[in-house]
Design a protein around this motif. Structure first.
Motif, short mmCIF file in Angstrom:
data_model
loop_
_atom_site.label_atom_id
_atom_site.label_comp_id
_atom_site.label_asym_id
_atom_site.label_seq_id
_atom_site.Cartn_x
_atom_site.Cartn_y
_atom_site.Cartn_z
N THR A 90 0.98 -1.22 -0.08
CA THR A 90 0.11 -0.11 0.11
C THR A 90 0.85 1.21 -0.21
OG1 THR A 90 -1.97 -1.21 1.33
CG2 THR A 90 -1.70 1.15 1.38
N LEU A 91 2.10 1.36 0.96
CA LEU A 91 2.71 2.44 0.85
C LEU A 91 3.39 2.51 -0.49
CD1 LEU A 91 4.20 4.30 2.95
CD2 LEU A 91 5.90 2.61 3.28
N ALA A 92 4.19 1.63 -1.07
CA ALA A 92 4.78 1.76 -2.31
C ALA A 92 3.66 2.15 -3.34
CB ALA A 92 5.16 0.37 -2.77
N ASP A 93 2.58 1.63 -3.62
CA ASP A 93 1.31 1.93 -4.64
C ASP A 93 1.14 3.43 -4.50
OD1 ASP A 93 -0.52 1.55 -6.56
OD2 ASP A 93 -2.00 1.42 -5.05
N THR A 94 0.80 3.82 -3.18
CA THR A 94 0.55 5.11 -3.18
C THR A 94 1.50 6.29 -3.45
OG1 THR A 94 -1.18 4.57 -1.29
CG2 THR A 94 -0.48 6.93 -1.44
N HIS A 95 2.65 5.98 -2.86
CA HIS A 95 3.92 6.82 -2.97
C HIS A 95 4.21 7.01 -4.42
CE1 HIS A 95 4.08 8.14 0.91
NE2 HIS A 95 4.43 6.98 1.24
N MET A 96 4.23 5.72 -5.12
CA MET A 96 4.53 5.64 -6.72
C MET A 96 3.36 6.58 -7.58
SD MET A 96 5.94 1.96 -7.75
CE MET A 96 4.65 0.92 -6.95
#
Length: 142
Positions: free
Chosen positions: A64-70
């Motif tokens: 979730t963190l990676a997806d949102t920041h991407m």
């Protein structure tokens, strides 16, 4: 007896970030570091609510963190669009432990017409713990 989590200090230059959505705001206190001409770097302390039963960052939270920041990295590079994730791949390289300071760094962004591919590294103490790659559909802001 409750075990106390020792947290790494917040590195210099990071300030508290406003949540990008109500959902994301429930995940914890996020921080951001902005340096002119460079993509933003996001950071968070890993807390027990982000973990699994092994005391490390839960894979779903890290995804979730990676997806949102991407998605945020796309907005940084192409502010005229909104995005939808169409594909997400993660490589979990090492564990992130409770109390660690976790940072999201843009590794690359490539635009191909109505799509963009982003690579993001989640790092602890400069070491990559997750390498995420995602493809996003780009749409004009309405």
């Amino acid at each position: 007896m409750t075990r106390r989590i020792v947290t790494a200090p917040i590195p210099p230059g990071f300030i508290r970030a406003e949540p990008v959505s109500r959902f994301f705001g429930r995940l914890g206190k996020f921080y951001i570091r902005r340096i002119d001409g460079e993509p933003p770097v996001w950071g968070i302390h890993l807390r027990p609510k982000h973990g699994n039963r092994h005391g490390t960052g839960h894979g779903g939270f890290l995804a979730t963190l990676a997806d949102t920041h991407m998605a945020g990295f796309i907005h940084y590079n192409f502010p005229d669009v909104r995005v939808v994730t169409t594909d997400l791949k993660l490589k979990y390289l090492r564990p992130a432990r409770m109390g660690d300071w976790l940072e999201a760094h843009q590794a690359s962004v490539e635009r191909e017409g109505d799509y963009a591919t982003v690579v993001c590294d989640l790092k602890v103490a400069g070491q990559i713990v997750v390498r995420a790659t995602a493809r996003f559909k780009l749409m004009p802001k309405a």
